[in-house]
Design an enzyme around this catalytic site. Structure first.
Site, PDB file in Angstrom:
ATOM      1  N   GLU A 123      24.301   2.206  -1.686  1.00 48.03           N
ATOM      2  CA  GLU A 123      23.125   2.860  -2.150  1.00 48.03           C
ATOM      3  C   GLU A 123      23.073   3.067  -3.843  1.00 48.03           C
ATOM      4  O   GLU A 123      24.165   3.497  -4.191  1.00 48.03           O
ATOM      5  CB  GLU A 123      22.772   4.189  -1.771  1.00 48.03           C
ATOM      6  CG  GLU A 123      21.243   4.341  -1.357  1.00 48.03           C
ATOM      7  CD  GLU A 123      20.492   3.363  -0.478  1.00 48.03           C
ATOM      8  OE1 GLU A 123      19.812   2.413  -0.760  1.00 48.03           O
ATOM      9  OE2 GLU A 123      20.871   3.706   0.715  1.00 48.03           O
ATOM     10  N   ALA A 167       7.914   5.721   2.765  1.00 44.59           N
ATOM     11  CA  ALA A 167       8.860   6.128   3.682  1.00 44.59           C
ATOM     12  C   ALA A 167      10.248   5.693   3.079  1.00 44.59           C
ATOM     13  O   ALA A 167      11.208   5.879   4.036  1.00 44.59           O
ATOM     14  CB  ALA A 167       8.700   5.904   4.957  1.00 44.59           C
ATOM     15  N   LEU A 201      10.956   2.556   3.083  1.00 43.30           N
ATOM     16  CA  LEU A 201      11.244   1.303   3.942  1.00 43.30           C
ATOM     17  C   LEU A 201      10.665   0.046   3.279  1.00 43.30           C
ATOM     18  O   LEU A 201      10.341  -1.012   4.271  1.00 43.30           O
ATOM     19  CB  LEU A 201      10.701   1.477   5.544  1.00 43.30           C
ATOM     20  CG  LEU A 201      11.070   2.882   6.054  1.00 43.30           C
ATOM     21  CD1 LEU A 201      10.367   3.122   7.465  1.00 43.30           C
ATOM     22  CD2 LEU A 201      12.819   2.948   6.330  1.00 43.30           C
ATOM     23  N   SER A 255       6.123  -2.040  -0.190  1.00 41.77           N
ATOM     24  CA  SER A 255       5.940  -2.698  -1.073  1.00 41.77           C
ATOM     25  C   SER A 255       6.347  -4.008  -1.381  1.00 41.77           C
ATOM     26  O   SER A 255       5.827  -5.091  -1.498  1.00 41.77           O
ATOM     27  CB  SER A 255       6.087  -1.985  -2.590  1.00 41.77           C
ATOM     28  OG  SER A 255       7.364  -1.566  -2.708  1.00 41.77           O
ATOM     29  N   ASP A 305      15.463  -4.816  -2.023  1.00 38.17           N
ATOM     30  CA  ASP A 305      14.225  -4.973  -1.078  1.00 38.17           C
ATOM     31  C   ASP A 305      13.524  -6.170  -0.651  1.00 38.17           C
ATOM     32  O   ASP A 305      13.394  -6.611   0.295  1.00 38.17           O
ATOM     33  CB  ASP A 305      13.286  -3.897  -1.775  1.00 38.17           C
ATOM     34  CG  ASP A 305      13.583  -2.678  -1.902  1.00 38.17           C
ATOM     35  OD1 ASP A 305      14.970  -2.029  -1.458  1.00 38.17           O
ATOM     36  OD2 ASP A 305      12.931  -1.617  -2.526  1.00 38.17           O
TER      37      ASP A 305
HETATM   38  P1  ADP Z   1       7.561   2.008  -0.127  1.00 36.68           P
HETATM   39  O1  ADP Z   1       7.793   0.402  -0.665  1.00 36.68           O
HETATM   40  O2  ADP Z   1       9.096   2.716  -0.105  1.00 36.68           O
HETATM   41  O3  ADP Z   1       7.046   2.083   1.075  1.00 36.68           O
HETATM   42  P2  ADP Z   1       6.312   2.101  -2.580  1.00 36.68           P
HETATM   43  O4  ADP Z   1       5.691   3.531  -3.231  1.00 36.68           O
HETATM   44  O5  ADP Z   1       7.258   1.431  -3.234  1.00 36.68           O
HETATM   45  O6  ADP Z   1       6.889   2.733  -1.146  1.00 36.68           O
HETATM   46  O7  ADP Z   1       5.096   1.285  -2.182  1.00 36.68           O
HETATM   47  C1  ADP Z   1       3.987   2.070  -1.420  1.00 36.68           C
HETATM   48  C2  ADP Z   1       2.723   1.175  -1.875  1.00 36.68           C
HETATM   49  O8  ADP Z   1       2.565  -0.273  -1.600  1.00 36.68           O
HETATM   50  C3  ADP Z   1       1.382   2.073  -1.399  1.00 36.68           C
HETATM   51  O9  ADP Z   1       1.163   2.924  -2.362  1.00 36.68           O
HETATM   52  C4  ADP Z   1       0.467   0.699  -1.630  1.00 36.68           C
HETATM   53  O10 ADP Z   1       0.040   0.688  -2.973  1.00 36.68           O
HETATM   54  C5  ADP Z   1       1.266  -0.566  -1.219  1.00 36.68           C
HETATM   55  N1  ADP Z   1       1.063  -0.856   0.151  1.00 36.68           N
HETATM   56  C6  ADP Z   1       2.079  -0.712   1.028  1.00 36.68           C
HETATM   57  N2  ADP Z   1       1.498  -1.222   2.169  1.00 36.68           N
HETATM   58  C7  ADP Z   1       0.175  -1.231   1.910  1.00 36.68           C
HETATM   59  C8  ADP Z   1      -0.819  -2.064   2.593  1.00 36.68           C
HETATM   60  N3  ADP Z   1      -0.610  -2.172   4.172  1.00 36.68           N
HETATM   61  N4  ADP Z   1      -1.866  -2.268   2.060  1.00 36.68           N
HETATM   62  C9  ADP Z   1      -2.066  -2.052   0.705  1.00 36.68           C
HETATM   63  N5  ADP Z   1      -1.270  -1.538   0.039  1.00 36.68           N
HETATM   64  C10 ADP Z   1       0.124  -1.310   0.613  1.00 36.68           C
HETATM   65 MG    MG Z   2       8.831   0.134  -2.497  1.00 43.20          MG
END
Ligand code: ADP
Ligand code: MG
Length: 380
Positions: A30, A120, A122, A125, A169
């Site tokens: 990490e 979360a 995970l 994005s 990622d």
């Molecule tokens: P992580 O990648 O850890 O889940 P991030 O903050 O990097 O958290 O990414 C989350 C963002 O990705 C959300 O706020 C949204 O903008 C986008 N996202 C993730 N899944 C979806 C989805 N199913 N539909 C639209 N946007 C999504």
């Molecule tokens: Mg992310």
């Protein structure tokens, strides 16, 4: 309704194909990626699935079944970094990154849905970016390799969406293989698939989503990163990757700043933990990685200081209930932890963590098994 049907309803024609890309959890390693060190993620069964068709008129239409709101319509030749703050920045950023690299992407219609929990830790994005990149690579016959697609997806996130992150990622989402954990060397981006067949060993890796939202943008990530760069500079190496574990004590004694010393100790020892985990997995001694995971957590908690009470509680409650080891995973300050358990102890450990959260007054955590899944792929 599936994404294929959703696409037809939105855009009035069948998509040219459907692709999937998974979220990931990092087993160990990490804050090592930007130090050109080692990481070890595995793909989750949870995926972003996108139905996509190409367009030739410069129009990019984007829709997510998971977000309230209309179709986002953009022009590919007007995409500007840091101008779009909505979810659409991730897929649009991929189009921008491909075009910036000289690939003739002339538009697309895209409709997606994802089962990767968002925010979360995970990598929902990265799943979004990689599924877009793979679809466009196929539809436009760009011939890019998985690692190349991962780099372009990272560029979309860093430079277009404006979110700093290493390449782990996107590489995990693009390159993981079922039943394996991916060893990524962040210096030369070489990858190796390490067998990680948990069920054959009577084990499970649980993901515990603490339900605390991480916010990497709040400056803590940049601060750790700057501290690591400072440590490398003071030690006269280009990156902390170049400090051998055997030389760690001597290196620490040359660092005047207590904070920089802690960061260096974390990075160099976590790279070493990755190497030990690989050796144990290759020897088939999966149980023995448990204490290394817990050591990694202690390092993130006490040296890098990126944990939070909820993640510490997952680790302490799980280990007290008989887990083989546990650690927070991802950027920290919330997000998820991984817990290695005997299959027979899954219920006991899950119950112990859930009860500890209830007793502390925290929102109930979400617990699910991380079965090492396949990386991005075309579904139809
Ligand atoms: P992580 O990648 O850890 O889940 P991030 O903050 O990097 O958290 O990414 C989350 C963002 O990705 C959300 O706020 C949204 O903008 C986008 N996202 C993730 N899944 C979806 C989805 N199913 N539909 C639209 N946007 C999504
Ligand atoms: Mg992310």
């Amino acid at each position: 309704m599936g994404v294929r049907e959703g696409f037809e309803e939105l855009y009035g024609a069948a998509p040219q194909g459907v692709w999937a890309a998974p979220g990931r959890v990092n087993l160990i390693g990490e804050y090592t990626d930007f130090n050109e060190g080692f990481v070890m993620p595995l793909a989750l069964p949870h995926t972003a699935v996108a139905a996509v068709s190409r367009r030739t008129d410069g129009v990019l239409r984007l829709h997510s079944a998971d977000i309230e709101g209309p179709v986002v319509e953009l022009r590919v030749d007007e995409l500007e970094p840091l101008t779009n703050t909505s979810w659409a920045a991730y897929p649009a950023g991929v189009v921008w990154a491909l075009r910036s690299a000289g690939h003739p992407v002339t538009g697309a219609d895209l409709h997606l849905a994802s089962t990767v929990p968002t925010g979360a830790g995970l990598s929902s994005s990265a799943a979004l970016e990689v599924v877009t990149a793979l679809a466009l690579n196929d539809l436009y016959e760009l011939g890019l390799t998985r690692p190349e697609l991962a780099l372009l997806a990272q560029r979309a996130e860093n430079d277009f969406a404006g979110v700093p992150c290493g390449v782990m990622d996107q590489t995990a989402s693009a390159c993981c293989a079922e039943g394996h954990v991916l060893h990524l060397d962040c210096r030369d981006l070489s990858i190796r698939q390490v067998p990680f067949d948990l069920s054959a060993h009577g084990l499970e890796l649980l993901v515990v989503d603490s339900r605390v939202k991480h916010a990497l943008g709040d400056g803590a990530y940049a601060e750790r990163r700057a501290g690591c760069e400072e440590g490398a500079r003071q030690l006269g190496v280009s990156h902390l990757r170049d400090v051998a574990y055997e030389e760690l004590d001597g290196a620490l004694s040359r660092l005047p700043d207590e904070r920089v010393r802690r960061y260096v100790r974390h990075v160099v020892s976590d790279d070493h933990r990755v190497e030990r985990v690989i050796a144990l997995l290759e020897a088939g001694d999966v149980r023995a990685i448990g204490p290394i995971l817990t050591d990694g957590h202690v390092s993130l908690r006490d040296d890098l200081r990126i944990s939070c009470p909820e993640l510490d509680l997952v680790v302490s409650a799980a280990n007290a209930a008989g887990a083989l080891g546990a650690r927070m995973t991802g950027g920290g300050f919330g997000g998820s932890a991984v817990v290695l358990v005997e299959s027979a102890d899954v219920d006991t450990v899950t119950k112990a963590v859930t009860e500890a959260f209830a007793a502390a007054g925290h929102t109930a955590p979400r617990v699910f098994p991380a079965v090492p899944a396949a990386g991005a792929r075309r579904l139809s």
